[in-house]
Write an enzyme that holds these catalytic residues in place. Sequence first.
Site, PDB file in Angstrom:
ATOM      1  N   SER A 267      -5.241  -6.738  -3.587  1.00 57.88           N
ATOM      2  CA  SER A 267      -4.905  -5.400  -4.091  1.00 57.88           C
ATOM      3  C   SER A 267      -4.601  -5.475  -5.586  1.00 57.88           C
ATOM      4  O   SER A 267      -3.660  -6.169  -5.995  1.00 57.88           O
ATOM      5  CB  SER A 267      -3.666  -4.858  -3.370  1.00 57.88           C
ATOM      6  OG  SER A 267      -3.101  -3.805  -4.144  1.00 57.88           O
TER       7      SER A 267
ATOM      8  N   HIS B  79      -9.146  -4.268  -3.154  1.00 56.54           N
ATOM      9  CA  HIS B  79      -8.371  -3.147  -2.610  1.00 56.54           C
ATOM     10  C   HIS B  79      -7.752  -2.375  -3.764  1.00 56.54           C
ATOM     11  O   HIS B  79      -7.021  -2.953  -4.592  1.00 56.54           O
ATOM     12  CB  HIS B  79      -7.287  -3.687  -1.678  1.00 56.54           C
ATOM     13  CG  HIS B  79      -6.507  -2.651  -0.947  1.00 56.54           C
ATOM     14  ND1 HIS B  79      -6.968  -2.031   0.205  1.00 56.54           N
ATOM     15  CD2 HIS B  79      -5.279  -2.125  -1.200  1.00 56.54           C
ATOM     16  CE1 HIS B  79      -6.047  -1.176   0.624  1.00 56.54           C
ATOM     17  NE2 HIS B  79      -5.018  -1.221  -0.197  1.00 56.54           N
TER      18      HIS B  79
ATOM     19  N   HIS C   7      -7.760   2.944  -1.234  1.00 57.67           N
ATOM     20  CA  HIS C   7      -6.676   3.404  -0.350  1.00 57.67           C
ATOM     21  C   HIS C   7      -5.970   4.556  -1.039  1.00 57.67           C
ATOM     22  O   HIS C   7      -5.236   4.351  -2.012  1.00 57.67           O
ATOM     23  CB  HIS C   7      -5.736   2.211  -0.106  1.00 57.67           C
ATOM     24  CG  HIS C   7      -4.496   2.555   0.647  1.00 57.67           C
ATOM     25  ND1 HIS C   7      -3.431   1.684   0.741  1.00 57.67           N
ATOM     26  CD2 HIS C   7      -4.130   3.649   1.351  1.00 57.67           C
ATOM     27  CE1 HIS C   7      -2.479   2.241   1.460  1.00 57.67           C
ATOM     28  NE2 HIS C   7      -2.872   3.426   1.853  1.00 57.67           N
TER      29      HIS C   7
ATOM     30  N   MET D 187      -3.232   7.073  -1.498  1.00 57.08           N
ATOM     31  CA  MET D 187      -1.861   7.453  -1.135  1.00 57.08           C
ATOM     32  C   MET D 187      -1.513   8.675  -1.992  1.00 57.08           C
ATOM     33  O   MET D 187      -0.689   8.632  -2.914  1.00 57.08           O
ATOM     34  CB  MET D 187      -0.886   6.290  -1.411  1.00 57.08           C
ATOM     35  CG  MET D 187      -1.016   5.177  -0.410  1.00 57.08           C
ATOM     36  SD  MET D 187      -0.277   3.632  -0.945  1.00 57.08           S
ATOM     37  CE  MET D 187      -1.647   2.966  -1.880  1.00 57.08           C
TER      38      MET D 187
ATOM     39  N   MET E 192      -0.249   0.312   7.752  1.00 52.90           N
ATOM     40  CA  MET E 192       0.702  -0.085   6.714  1.00 52.90           C
ATOM     41  C   MET E 192       1.743  -0.997   7.329  1.00 52.90           C
ATOM     42  O   MET E 192       2.396  -0.630   8.312  1.00 52.90           O
ATOM     43  CB  MET E 192       1.380   1.142   6.102  1.00 52.90           C
ATOM     44  CG  MET E 192       0.478   2.023   5.248  1.00 52.90           C
ATOM     45  SD  MET E 192      -0.417   1.147   3.983  1.00 52.90           S
ATOM     46  CE  MET E 192       0.936   0.515   2.986  1.00 52.90           C
TER      47      MET E 192
ATOM     48  N   PHE F 288       4.711   0.593  -3.041  1.00 55.34           N
ATOM     49  CA  PHE F 288       5.016  -0.557  -3.897  1.00 55.34           C
ATOM     50  C   PHE F 288       4.485  -1.856  -3.294  1.00 55.34           C
ATOM     51  O   PHE F 288       4.428  -2.000  -2.073  1.00 55.34           O
ATOM     52  CB  PHE F 288       6.544  -0.681  -4.108  1.00 55.34           C
ATOM     53  CG  PHE F 288       7.149   0.541  -4.732  1.00 55.34           C
ATOM     54  CD1 PHE F 288       7.645   1.570  -3.941  1.00 55.34           C
ATOM     55  CD2 PHE F 288       7.150   0.697  -6.112  1.00 55.34           C
ATOM     56  CE1 PHE F 288       8.167   2.734  -4.512  1.00 55.34           C
ATOM     57  CE2 PHE F 288       7.670   1.856  -6.693  1.00 55.34           C
ATOM     58  CZ  PHE F 288       8.185   2.871  -5.895  1.00 55.34           C
TER      59      PHE F 288
ATOM     60  N   GLY G   4       4.870  -6.179  -3.141  1.00 51.78           N
ATOM     61  CA  GLY G   4       5.981  -7.136  -3.159  1.00 51.78           C
ATOM     62  C   GLY G   4       7.060  -6.892  -2.128  1.00 51.78           C
ATOM     63  O   GLY G   4       8.186  -7.399  -2.251  1.00 51.78           O
TER      64      GLY G   4
ATOM     65  N   ASP H 159      -1.938  -3.901   5.600  1.00 50.55           N
ATOM     66  CA  ASP H 159      -1.701  -3.703   4.182  1.00 50.55           C
ATOM     67  C   ASP H 159      -0.216  -3.750   3.840  1.00 50.55           C
ATOM     68  O   ASP H 159       0.539  -2.835   4.163  1.00 50.55           O
ATOM     69  CB  ASP H 159      -2.277  -2.321   3.802  1.00 50.55           C
ATOM     70  CG  ASP H 159      -2.281  -2.091   2.325  1.00 50.55           C
ATOM     71  OD1 ASP H 159      -2.669  -0.985   1.916  1.00 50.55           O
ATOM     72  OD2 ASP H 159      -1.893  -3.005   1.577  1.00 50.55           O
TER      73      ASP H 159
ATOM     74  N   GLY I 172      -1.536  -8.373  -2.329  1.00 52.43           N
ATOM     75  CA  GLY I 172      -1.376  -8.017  -3.740  1.00 52.43           C
ATOM     76  C   GLY I 172      -0.600  -9.093  -4.478  1.00 52.43           C
ATOM     77  O   GLY I 172      -1.160  -9.960  -5.157  1.00 52.43           O
TER      78      GLY I 172
HETATM   79  C1  DX5 Z   1       1.469  -0.435  -0.896  1.00 53.15           C
HETATM   80  C2  DX5 Z   1      -0.015  -0.761  -1.028  1.00 53.15           C
HETATM   81  C3  DX5 Z   1      -0.321  -2.194  -0.682  1.00 53.15           C
HETATM   82  C4  DX5 Z   1       0.374  -3.156  -1.620  1.00 53.15           C
HETATM   83  C5  DX5 Z   1       0.222  -4.564  -1.097  1.00 53.15           C
HETATM   84  O1  DX5 Z   1       1.638   0.964  -0.895  1.00 53.15           O
HETATM   85  O2  DX5 Z   1      -0.771   0.049  -0.168  1.00 53.15           O
HETATM   86  O3  DX5 Z   1      -1.736  -2.411  -0.783  1.00 53.15           O
HETATM   87  O4  DX5 Z   1      -0.179  -3.061  -2.893  1.00 53.15           O
HETATM   88  O5  DX5 Z   1       0.947  -5.370  -1.970  1.00 53.15           O
HETATM   89  P1  DX5 Z   1       1.678  -6.690  -1.432  1.00 53.15           P
HETATM   90  O6  DX5 Z   1       0.571  -7.526  -0.855  1.00 53.15           O
HETATM   91  O7  DX5 Z   1       2.278  -7.266  -2.683  1.00 53.15           O
HETATM   92  O8  DX5 Z   1       2.660  -6.267  -0.410  1.00 53.15           O
HETATM   93 ZN    ZN Z   2      -3.055  -0.414  -0.050  1.00 51.98          ZN
END
Ligand code: DX5
Ligand code: ZN
Length: 227
Positions: free
Chosen positions: A11, A36, A70, A72, A141, A147, A149, A179, A201
């Site tokens: 991501s 992503h 994706h 949001m 999810m 966010f 992390g 995700d 990510g």
């Molecule tokens: C959160 C995003 C995820 C996120 C994943 O709203 O949809 O894709 O960036 O990041 P990590 O892998 O750092 O949790």
């Molecule tokens: Zn995502």
Amino acid sequence: MNFKLPILAPSILAADKAQLGTQVQAVLDGGAQWIHCDIMDGHFVPNISFGPNVVASVSQISNEAFIDVHLMIENPDQYIESFCDAGADLISVHLEACIHLHRTIQLIRSHGAMTGVVINPSTPISAIEPMLTEVDLALLMSVNPGFGGQQFIPATLKKVEQLVALREKHELSFLIEIDGGVNSKNIVHIAQAGVDVLVAGNAVFSAENITNKVTELQSRLSNFKSK
Ligand code: DX5
Ligand code: ZN
């Protein structure tokens, strides 16, 4: 779509935007095939990320990369065309953001992209069951959206099992994507539950060497034995 499953989907939300091109190339050099793209509007989720212009720049880096978008955002229908024009190969929309989800999925398909439906941690699988015959992918999810992390929510794996069972029962072929909170420690366990696409990510972009991290995560995925 002939990808070797399971697929790692880095991501770019977690990438350093001042070096986005270099970091995306580093991910591709490590063998990742999906990118992503987390699109956030500051309304559906309490964060703002980037828009179609960034997706267009990323999709021009390599015509091999599969651009997994994706959304949001509120009112996703308004932006489907611009993300398809930007090079999205697949667009996932949140059930919770769509008043007429079936129509939104039809709209994505009418613009030539593959379709995905996303649900938040508190939304049950039953809420998307009627759509499983209509989509190419179901995204679960495993963190609350907005966010990177964050910590992986283990209860998500129960929802994976429910989706795997429904896919088998109805002989469907949608992909299952997870995700949020995926890392070197939990990636094999998540893949063993039956997940086809794993978004990562921070695990990728906070690594000392991005290319090596992608290669490491990819090899964990290719060597794991499903349960
Ligand atoms: C959160 C995003 C995820 C996120 C994943 O709203 O949809 O894709 O960036 O990041 P990590 O892998 O750092 O949790
Ligand atoms: Zn995502």
